[in-house]
Design an enzyme around this catalytic site. Structure first.
Site, PDB file in Angstrom:
ATOM      1  N   HIS A 243      -0.764  -6.949  -1.924  1.00 35.03           N
ATOM      2  CA  HIS A 243      -0.211  -7.746  -3.020  1.00 35.03           C
ATOM      3  C   HIS A 243       0.446  -9.022  -2.510  1.00 35.03           C
ATOM      4  CE1 HIS A 243      -0.226  -5.034  -6.773  1.00 35.03           C
ATOM      5  NE2 HIS A 243      -1.087  -4.532  -5.904  1.00 35.03           N
TER       6      HIS A 243
ATOM      7  N   HIS B 287      -7.587   2.667  -1.875  1.00 32.65           N
ATOM      8  CA  HIS B 287      -7.180   3.642  -2.889  1.00 32.65           C
ATOM      9  C   HIS B 287      -7.471   5.083  -2.469  1.00 32.65           C
ATOM     10  CE1 HIS B 287      -7.292   0.440  -6.328  1.00 32.65           C
ATOM     11  NE2 HIS B 287      -6.219   0.359  -5.572  1.00 32.65           N
TER      12      HIS B 287
END
Length: 330
Positions: free
Chosen positions: A71, A196
């Site tokens: 991020h 993920h």
């Protein structure tokens, strides 16, 4: 039947080869390996030692640190500006896509250890890159070298996170657009999605797939029916606190479980499920469901993480080296 399986495998191998070629055009980096050898020798071991202690107390932290680095890099470059705080709620960390991002305190704890050894030498941005690498390796993922030499930014804008972070419901075309902005390739997108294999998602990030997929109160048909029923039971409409593992196969191990989950139509996020909708990404996912492909995935992931770590870096006299990562900027 056997010949069909061989043909499918060969197709997937060719796809991997093609994607590898697409990744080979990455530009050279102003960063370098072993940047701190002379100025702060042993810094990577300091980071690793502190992380091992932190991971021992929190098995969910590796996923948090990997996501924190992602991020940060995508919003405004890998410059630790996601760490900065704002009294007025205008920093990156105040944006909705970062509302569940965590790991800030861990980076600060590591920074304190590094500062004690080498004051004002090692950037927060480099510590974040090292921490993401060590998080992957700690959870049985690949060990790889991290390029260093980043400096820290001192401006953090909420709009950067809103504009540049890929949406959880994006299809392959949308995701490719977001990655292309960062000079990342198709292959980088497919490979980095497998971050993920660690972590969880809160119910609101996938509830539309359970209750209102097409606007008619229906379930996303790409979800396995039994799995969708389990999710509905765990995430009643309006539930905002409950989390579900992004990789229910092996949620705390960095492995091929993510691709198995996607292939079995058990991906939580629409952006992960979308990898089955495109022929190239589907072939890569299919290949990665074979346990013998683990070493290929590890090599691919390490290469894509290095590529991601080059996004918008500040080097030389650009930026700063902060003593504290999470300072207020207004």
């Amino acid at each position: 039947m056997a010949s069909q399986k061989i043909e499918r495998l060969l197709l997937a191998v060719l796809v991997v080869a093609g994607l590898t070629t697409m990744s080979s055009g990455t530009t050279s980096s102003p960063l370098q390996y072993d940047y701190y050898n002379a100025t702060c020798p042993g810094v990577e071991e300091v980071v690793r030692t502190e992380l091992v202690a932190l991971f021992g107390n929190d098995s969910t932290l590796p996923a948090g640190l990997l996501r924190l680095h992602f991020h940060d890099c995508f919003a405004a470059g890998c410059d630790a500006t996601i760490m900065l705080k704002s009294h007025n709620g205008t920093a990156q960390r105040d944006a909705d896509p970062n509302s569940t991002v965590r790991g800030y305190e861990a980076i600060e704890a590591i920074k304190a250890k590094v500062e004690a050894a080498c004051p004002l030498v090692v950037s927060c941005a480099d510590i974040m890159a090292m921490a993401a690498r060590d998080a992957v390796n700690y959870t049985m993922g690949p060990a790889y070298q991290v390029e260093t030499g980043r400096r820290d930014g001192n401006v953090s804008r909420k709009e950067d996170a809103l504009r540049f972070l890929p949406p959880a419901d994006g299809n392959v075309s949308v995701l490719l657009d977001y990655f292309a902005v960062q000079n990342l390739t198709y292959k980088d997108m497919v490979v980095l999605s497998a971050a993920h294999t660690l972590g969880v998602a809160h119910c609101p990030s996938f509830s539309d797939r359970l209750y209102n997929y097409s606007g008619a109160g229906d379930v996303d048909p790409r979800l396995d029916a039994a799995y969708a029923a389990n999710l509905t039971a765990a995430c009643p409409a309006g539930n905002v606190a409950t989390v579900q593992p992004l990789d229910p196969v092996s949620p705390y191990t960095f492995d091929l479980g993510y691709y198995q989950t996607v292939y079995n139509r058990e991906a939580l996020l629409a952006s992960d499920a979308a990898l089955l909708d495109d022929s190239l990404s589907f072939a890569y996912v299919q290949l990665m469901t074979n346990g013998s492909s683990l070493s290929i995935f590890f090599d691919d992931f390490a290469a894509s993480m290095i590529n991601m770590g080059r996004i918008g870096v500040r080097t030389g006299t650009d930026g700063e080296i902060r003593a504290t990562c999470s300072i207020y900027v207004d």
